[in-house]
Each structure stands twice: as structure tokens, then as C-alpha cells.
Write a protein that holds these residues in place. Structure first.
Motif, PDB file in Angstrom:
ATOM      1  N   LYS A   1      11.200  -4.923 -21.372  1.00 19.08           N
ATOM      2  CA  LYS A   1      11.993  -3.799 -21.892  1.00 19.08           C
ATOM      3  C   LYS A   1      11.603  -2.471 -21.243  1.00 19.08           C
ATOM      4  CE  LYS A   1      12.992  -5.938 -26.355  1.00 19.08           C
ATOM      5  NZ  LYS A   1      12.580  -7.285 -25.907  1.00 19.08           N
ATOM      6  N   PRO A   2      11.719  -2.373 -19.923  1.00 15.51           N
ATOM      7  CA  PRO A   2      11.350  -1.122 -19.249  1.00 15.51           C
ATOM      8  C   PRO A   2      12.317   0.001 -19.583  1.00 15.51           C
ATOM      9  CG  PRO A   2      12.506  -2.575 -17.734  1.00 15.51           C
ATOM     10  CD  PRO A   2      12.284  -3.371 -18.987  1.00 15.51           C
ATOM     11  N   LYS A   3      11.828   1.216 -19.483  1.00 18.61           N
ATOM     12  CA  LYS A   3      12.693   2.366 -19.699  1.00 18.61           C
ATOM     13  C   LYS A   3      13.635   2.573 -18.519  1.00 18.61           C
ATOM     14  CE  LYS A   3       9.212   4.771 -22.483  1.00 18.61           C
ATOM     15  NZ  LYS A   3       8.312   5.959 -22.557  1.00 18.61           N
ATOM     16  N   MET A   4      13.137   2.247 -17.302  1.00 22.14           N
ATOM     17  CA  MET A   4      13.956   2.368 -16.099  1.00 22.14           C
ATOM     18  C   MET A   4      13.600   1.247 -15.121  1.00 22.14           C
ATOM     19  SD  MET A   4      14.250   6.446 -15.163  1.00 22.14           S
ATOM     20  CE  MET A   4      15.527   6.089 -13.939  1.00 22.14           C
ATOM     21  N   ILE A   5      14.515   0.985 -14.198  1.00 24.00           N
ATOM     22  CA  ILE A   5      14.300  -0.016 -13.154  1.00 24.00           C
ATOM     23  C   ILE A   5      14.444   0.669 -11.801  1.00 24.00           C
ATOM     24  CG2 ILE A   5      15.219  -2.099 -12.062  1.00 24.00           C
ATOM     25  CD1 ILE A   5      16.152  -3.019 -14.829  1.00 24.00           C
ATOM     26  N   LEU A   6      13.501   0.371 -10.906  1.00 21.58           N
ATOM     27  CA  LEU A   6      13.546   0.898  -9.540  1.00 21.58           C
ATOM     28  C   LEU A   6      13.655  -0.275  -8.573  1.00 21.58           C
ATOM     29  CD1 LEU A   6      13.333   3.340  -7.621  1.00 21.58           C
ATOM     30  CD2 LEU A   6      10.835   3.056  -7.673  1.00 21.58           C
ATOM     31  N   CYS A   7      14.802  -0.404  -7.927  1.00 22.86           N
ATOM     32  CA  CYS A   7      15.030  -1.481  -6.969  1.00 22.86           C
ATOM     33  C   CYS A   7      14.638  -1.020  -5.574  1.00 22.86           C
ATOM     34  CB  CYS A   7      16.503  -1.906  -6.970  1.00 22.86           C
ATOM     35  SG  CYS A   7      16.998  -2.826  -8.434  1.00 22.86           S
ATOM     36  N   MET A   8      13.755  -1.768  -4.951  1.00 22.40           N
ATOM     37  CA  MET A   8      13.302  -1.432  -3.614  1.00 22.40           C
ATOM     38  C   MET A   8      14.105  -2.252  -2.601  1.00 22.40           C
ATOM     39  SD  MET A   8      11.143   0.622  -4.845  1.00 22.40           S
ATOM     40  CE  MET A   8      10.558   1.292  -3.295  1.00 22.40           C
ATOM     41  N   GLY A   9      15.100  -1.627  -2.000  1.00 25.72           N
ATOM     42  CA  GLY A   9      15.852  -2.284  -0.948  1.00 25.72           C
ATOM     43  C   GLY A   9      17.203  -2.825  -1.378  1.00 25.72           C
ATOM     44  N   ARG A  10      17.935  -3.242  -0.351  1.00 24.84           N
ATOM     45  CA  ARG A  10      19.325  -3.683  -0.517  1.00 24.84           C
ATOM     46  C   ARG A  10      19.446  -4.937  -1.379  1.00 24.84           C
ATOM     47  NH1 ARG A  10      21.218  -7.711   2.547  1.00 24.84           N
ATOM     48  NH2 ARG A  10      19.485  -7.389   3.992  1.00 24.84           N
TER      49      ARG A  10
ATOM     50  N   MET B   1       0.836  -1.205   0.000  1.00 24.13           N
ATOM     51  CA  MET B   1       0.000   0.000   0.000  1.00 24.13           C
ATOM     52  C   MET B   1       0.869   1.253   0.000  1.00 24.13           C
ATOM     53  SD  MET B   1      -2.917  -1.256   2.723  1.00 24.13           S
ATOM     54  CE  MET B   1      -3.718   0.354   2.744  1.00 24.13           C
ATOM     55  N   LEU B   2       1.957   1.197   0.785  1.00 26.54           N
ATOM     56  CA  LEU B   2       2.869   2.342   0.799  1.00 26.54           C
ATOM     57  C   LEU B   2       3.592   2.489  -0.538  1.00 26.54           C
ATOM     58  CD1 LEU B   2       4.278   4.679   2.157  1.00 26.54           C
ATOM     59  CD2 LEU B   2       5.849   3.043   3.239  1.00 26.54           C
ATOM     60  N   LEU B   3       3.970   1.367  -1.140  1.00 28.82           N
ATOM     61  CA  LEU B   3       4.620   1.430  -2.448  1.00 28.82           C
ATOM     62  C   LEU B   3       3.710   2.097  -3.470  1.00 28.82           C
ATOM     63  CD1 LEU B   3       6.856   0.722  -4.483  1.00 28.82           C
ATOM     64  CD2 LEU B   3       5.735  -1.498  -4.796  1.00 28.82           C
ATOM     65  N   ASP B   4       2.438   1.734  -3.481  1.00 31.47           N
ATOM     66  CA  ASP B   4       1.502   2.339  -4.427  1.00 31.47           C
ATOM     67  C   ASP B   4       1.440   3.852  -4.234  1.00 31.47           C
ATOM     68  OD1 ASP B   4       0.880  -0.043  -5.647  1.00 31.47           O
ATOM     69  OD2 ASP B   4      -0.900  -0.422  -4.430  1.00 31.47           O
ATOM     70  N   LYS B   5       1.486   4.311  -2.965  1.00 34.09           N
ATOM     71  CA  LYS B   5       1.468   5.749  -2.694  1.00 34.09           C
ATOM     72  C   LYS B   5       2.765   6.408  -3.177  1.00 34.09           C
ATOM     73  CE  LYS B   5      -1.591   5.478   1.347  1.00 34.09           C
ATOM     74  NZ  LYS B   5      -1.704   5.681   2.819  1.00 34.09           N
ATOM     75  N   MET B   6       3.881   5.715  -2.965  1.00 33.38           N
ATOM     76  CA  MET B   6       5.167   6.251  -3.413  1.00 33.38           C
ATOM     77  C   MET B   6       5.187   6.398  -4.931  1.00 33.38           C
ATOM     78  SD  MET B   6       7.572   3.924  -0.918  1.00 33.38           S
ATOM     79  CE  MET B   6       9.154   4.468  -1.586  1.00 33.38           C
ATOM     80  N   LEU B   7       4.683   5.391  -5.631  1.00 33.41           N
ATOM     81  CA  LEU B   7       4.657   5.441  -7.087  1.00 33.41           C
ATOM     82  C   LEU B   7       3.704   6.527  -7.578  1.00 33.41           C
ATOM     83  CD1 LEU B   7       4.636   1.613  -7.950  1.00 33.41           C
ATOM     84  CD2 LEU B   7       6.580   3.185  -8.024  1.00 33.41           C
TER      85      LEU B   7
ATOM     86  N   VAL C   1      18.343   2.576  -6.885  1.00 37.13           N
ATOM     87  CA  VAL C   1      18.071   1.792  -5.685  1.00 37.13           C
ATOM     88  C   VAL C   1      17.597   2.742  -4.600  1.00 37.13           C
ATOM     89  CG1 VAL C   1      18.984   0.131  -4.029  1.00 37.13           C
ATOM     90  CG2 VAL C   1      19.962   0.253  -6.335  1.00 37.13           C
ATOM     91  N   THR C   2      16.508   2.398  -3.933  1.00 40.41           N
ATOM     92  CA  THR C   2      16.042   3.208  -2.812  1.00 40.41           C
ATOM     93  C   THR C   2      15.569   2.291  -1.695  1.00 40.41           C
ATOM     94  OG1 THR C   2      14.677   5.116  -2.181  1.00 40.41           O
ATOM     95  CG2 THR C   2      13.639   3.434  -3.580  1.00 40.41           C
ATOM     96  N   TYR C   3      15.067   2.876  -0.633  1.00 38.38           N
ATOM     97  CA  TYR C   3      14.652   2.084   0.526  1.00 38.38           C
ATOM     98  C   TYR C   3      13.398   1.274   0.230  1.00 38.38           C
ATOM     99  CZ  TYR C   3      17.911   5.013   3.144  1.00 38.38           C
ATOM    100  OH  TYR C   3      19.037   5.647   3.591  1.00 38.38           O
ATOM    101  N   HIS C   4      13.353   0.072   0.783  1.00 43.34           N
ATOM    102  CA  HIS C   4      12.164  -0.774   0.672  1.00 43.34           C
ATOM    103  C   HIS C   4      11.044  -0.148   1.498  1.00 43.34           C
ATOM    104  CE1 HIS C   4       9.580  -4.326   0.928  1.00 43.34           C
ATOM    105  NE2 HIS C   4      10.298  -4.863  -0.024  1.00 43.34           N
ATOM    106  N   PRO C   5       9.803  -0.209   1.026  1.00 39.82           N
ATOM    107  CA  PRO C   5       8.687   0.350   1.809  1.00 39.82           C
ATOM    108  C   PRO C   5       8.612  -0.194   3.232  1.00 39.82           C
ATOM    109  CG  PRO C   5       7.961  -0.167  -0.402  1.00 39.82           C
ATOM    110  CD  PRO C   5       9.352  -0.691  -0.292  1.00 39.82           C
ATOM    111  N   SER C   6       8.991  -1.446   3.433  1.00 37.36           N
ATOM    112  CA  SER C   6       8.977  -2.011   4.787  1.00 37.36           C
ATOM    113  C   SER C   6       9.922  -1.247   5.709  1.00 37.36           C
ATOM    114  CB  SER C   6       9.370  -3.493   4.748  1.00 37.36           C
ATOM    115  OG  SER C   6       8.401  -4.248   4.067  1.00 37.36           O
ATOM    116  N   ALA C   7      11.073  -0.813   5.166  1.00 34.50           N
ATOM    117  CA  ALA C   7      12.022  -0.044   5.965  1.00 34.50           C
ATOM    118  C   ALA C   7      11.426   1.303   6.349  1.00 34.50           C
ATOM    119  CB  ALA C   7      13.324   0.145   5.192  1.00 34.50           C
TER     120      ALA C   7
END
Length: 258
Positions: free
Chosen positions: A185-194, A132-138, A224-230
Motif C-alpha cells: 500500500k505505497p503512497k506513490m509508485i515510481l516506475c524506472m523506465g519504459r 548505486m545510481l538509483l540509491d543516489k537519485m532516491l 514514470v522516469t528514466y531507468h538509471p541504466s539509461a
């Protein structure tokens, strides 16, 4: 061994690998330059041994797999393979496999580490509190899993007690993620977490050092950014995460303007 023999073996390996993973991976994209092995002079005059009929058949029968690998499988076909997967022990404890969710040809591929309890029960990625938090972040940067994103994980089955996926579990599952990237074939990749950042970038650097900048994954810009759980555990991380998202959106806008 002759040059021809080596080329035949390479093609067999290429076909088998493509059949298993759903597409031709970069290491098999171009045939290496082979040469005949050096042999004794008297042996050079001997006629080459005939290739056994069984070997000829094995070399000729994967035509369908080669054709499929050349054109690539569909996302639906790949997901069907993922749903049947028993490559690691996580298959024994899962309730549902979680291939991913979103649109094809997305602007952004979001990658987490693995399913949690809610994801395991529903078979969908990021559907619990963190989801739910990820959806808000996006949404804050005009992204949506139903419009312009696809969401996946490094591993497709829940690790028991939500522990970190082990290296062997990540290795067993990673070709599925590589195939998803190849198909989407995404234009960008967003990694959530370590964990997803480490796996995609093949590094052990801290998350603190990885975030806040644009990296490269096989020609695709990656952040790379923080995971929503963090963020749920530590609200002080929300500010730097927001700075990451703004930088990510700025880079995506640049790509869209080209």
C-alpha cells in the motif's frame, strides 16, 4: 443454470484466483448480479439435481484459502511463493529469484523491469552500477530503500543477456507485483523506465510522453522516469530525470501533508 449455481462457480473461481495470487483481486471484489437462465416451462417444475458430494466438498474446503485471501498474506509469505515460482522459462536460467527489498508500508514503491547480472547473483534488486545510481537519485529526494521505500521489478528473474522481459514473462510474473502493491500500500509508485511504465499503465506510449507528469494506478499516484541504466549511457538524460524527481517529491509532500 440457476443464479445459485452461478454464484457458487464465481466463488470457486474467486477462491482459486486468490489462493494463486495471495489476495482478492479487484475483478473478484464484488459478486456480479446473476439471474436464472431461461428454461422450458415443463422443466421449471422439476426438482433441481442434487449437487454431487465431490463438488460440495470442493466448494467447502477452500475456507482456509478464503480466510487467507480476505485478510491477505504477509510480504514474507508472498516472497516465499515468488522464490518457488516456475511459471515461465526464466526459472530455468536464473541463479536467484529477486522478490524485492525495502520496508513494509513504504512511502514509495520503486519498480524496475527485471534483475540484471549483479541482482541475479545476489538475489537483491538494483545492486549493480544502476542500483548505486538509483540509491543516489532516491537520496536526493529524501528516499531510502532501508527507511521509506520498497524496490521491486516487473519480473523477478533475470532475462538472459539482460534482454527486455518478453510479454509472456511479464504476464506470468505480474500478479506477484500486484500482490506486492496490495500488501505494501505505497503512497506513490515510481516506475524506472519504459517497460515498468508500460506494464503498470497498460500503454504503449513513448517514455518521452509518459514522463514529467503524475499518472494514476488504481488510485495510487504514479510517475514514470528514466531507468538509471539509461542515465549511465546518456548523461544528457540526467537533467530531465532530476526534474521528474523534484515533481515526484513535491507530489509526495502534498500527500504527506493531508
Amino acid at each position: 443454470m440457476t443464479k445459485t449455481d452461478k454464484e457458487e462457480i464465481f466463488n470457486l473461481l474467486k477462491t482459486a484466483d486468490a489462493y494463486a495470487n495471495g489476495y482478492v483481486r479487484p475483478q473478484f471484489a464484488q459478486m456480479p448480479s446473476f439471474e436464472d437462465d431461461k428454461i422450458e416451462k415443463e422443466a421449471e417444475t422439476q426438482a433441481p439435481a442434487p449437487v454431487p458430494a465431490q463438488v460440495q466438498t470442493q466448494a467447502e474446503t477452500p475456507t482456509q484459502a478464503e480466510t487467507q485471501a480476505s485478510h491477505g498474506i504477509t510480504l514474507e509469505e508472498l516472497n516465499a511463493k515468488i522464490l518457488r515460482c516456475t511459471r515461465c522459462d526464466l526459472a530455468r536460467t536464473r541463479n536467484n529469484v529477486v522478490p524485492g527489498q525495502g520496508v513494509e508500508n513504504p512511502d514509495v514503491l520503486v519498480i524496475g523491469e527485471g534483475p540484471g547480472y549483479d541482482e541475479d547473483m545476489q538475489g537483491l534488486p538494483f545492486v549493480g552500477k544502476a542500483g548505486m545510481l538509483l540509491d543516489k537519485m532516491l537520496a536526493a529526494i529524501q528516499l531510502d530503500r532501508n527507511k521509506n521505500c520498497y524496490i521491486a521489478n516487473v519480473v523477478k528473474c533475470r532475462p538472459p543477456q539482460n534482454r527486455d522481459p518478453m510479454p509472456e514473462e511479464q504476464a506470468a510474473c505480474f500478479s506477484f507485483l500486484e500482490a506486492q502493491i496490495h500488501i505494501l500500500k505505497p503512497k506513490m509508485i515510481l516506475c524506472m523506465g519504459r517497460i515498468s511504465g508500460h506494464k503498470l499503465l497498460n500503454t504503449e506510449q513513448s517514455l518521452r510522453n509518459l514522463r514529467g507528469q503524475i499518472h494514476d494506478y488504481n488510485g495510487i499516484p504514479l510517475m514514470v522516469t528514466y531507468h538509471p541504466s539509461a542515465l549511465l549511457r546518456n548523461e544528457e538524460l540526467k537533467r530531465p530525470a532530476w526534474e521528474d524527481l523534484k515533481l515526484f517529491r513535491k507530489e509526495l509532500d502534498k500527500i504527506n501533508q493531508k
